[in-house]
Design an enzyme around this catalytic site. Structure first.
Site: not given
Length: 253
Positions: A76, A79-80, A90, A97, A101
């Site tokens: 997580d 990817d940020g 996007s 995401d 989660d």
């Protein structure tokens, strides 16, 4: 010499003209689906699913399953970072995401409800309390985040933005504004569940792992508790924001 100068001038004009042509092709849905951060998100989904399959059907491989789940959680962060590095933020990525989660946390809590049975805790009543606790945590986590997303989307704001959380309870504003507070709550909550899963499988002979699990639980449980308080106020603040939006819409008729 004049001919050479004229040809050079024409070349320079063509070069400048070519350089000023737009090079960015229109972005398609396929492009968005294949953004680097979204590819990382798909990898997180796979890691989570494999960890759950091992937890359910191969409990003897609990240690591997736990590390796969942790790897998905750590993904997580990446990817940020990838979204900002490649300018590939996007709406779809935010959705992916959020769903990943919420489903990952809910799935682990369901598995924990099965782990902490009467055989482990020594009493059917105590096992029932564990199941009730895990159920409440699932319902609170999903409902609070869904309402937060819906309420900010109604205002056409991002659910983590200061503008989207304007007027919300101060803990909710802190949660989304201060990255360290956000990280403390999220990491603490997830690793509380990770510690609980590990402790359900550690034997009395695993002194080191038992001490590690106990220490991790002691360290992370306060953060998990704070996150549940934030979730409660996130849920109530979001509901109030939607009600205020409805009232404003009726007033503006």
């Amino acid at each position: 010499r004049q001919l050479i100068t004229l040809e050079q001038s024409k070349y320079d004009e063509l070069h400048v003209s070519f350089r000023n042509q737009p090079t960015n092709m229109p972005t398609t849905a396929r492009d968005v689906l294949l953004y680097v951060p979204n590819l990382i998100g798909y990898g997180r989904v796979v890691l989570t699913l494999v960890s759950f399959l091992l937890m359910i059907f191969q409990p003897s491989r609990w240690f591997l399953a736990l590390w796969l789940y942790i790897a998905s959680f750590v993904g997580d962060l990446f990817d940020g970072l990838a979204a900002r590095k490649f300018d590939q933020c996007s709406t779809y990525g935010g959705l992916l995401d959020m769903v990943t989660d919420r489903c990952a946390t809910a799935g682990l809590l369901v598995i924990l409800a099965g782990e902490y049975d009467a055989a482990l805790v020594g009493s059917a009543n105590v096992a029932g309390l564990y199941r009730l606790t895990f159920l409440v945590l699932i319902l609170l986590d999903i409902s609070s985040h869904w309402c937060q997303m819906y309420s900010t989307a109604s205002l056409k704001r991002h659910h983590k933005s200061d503008g989207g959380n304007e007027g919300r309870f101060f803990l909710v504003r802190w949660y989304y504004h201060y990255y360290y507070f956000f990280g403390y709550c999220c990491v603490g909550a997830e690793f509380t569940y990770v510690a609980l899963y590990g402790l359900a499988h550690v034997t009395v002979d695993d002194v080191f792992l038992k001490a590690l699990g106990d220490g991790l639980l002691l360290l992370c449980a306060p953060a998990c508790a704070v996150k549940q308080v934030v979730n409660v106020f996130q849920l109530t603040s979001a509901c109030h924001a939607v009600a205020s939006y409805d009232a404003k819409q009726r007033k503006d008729r």
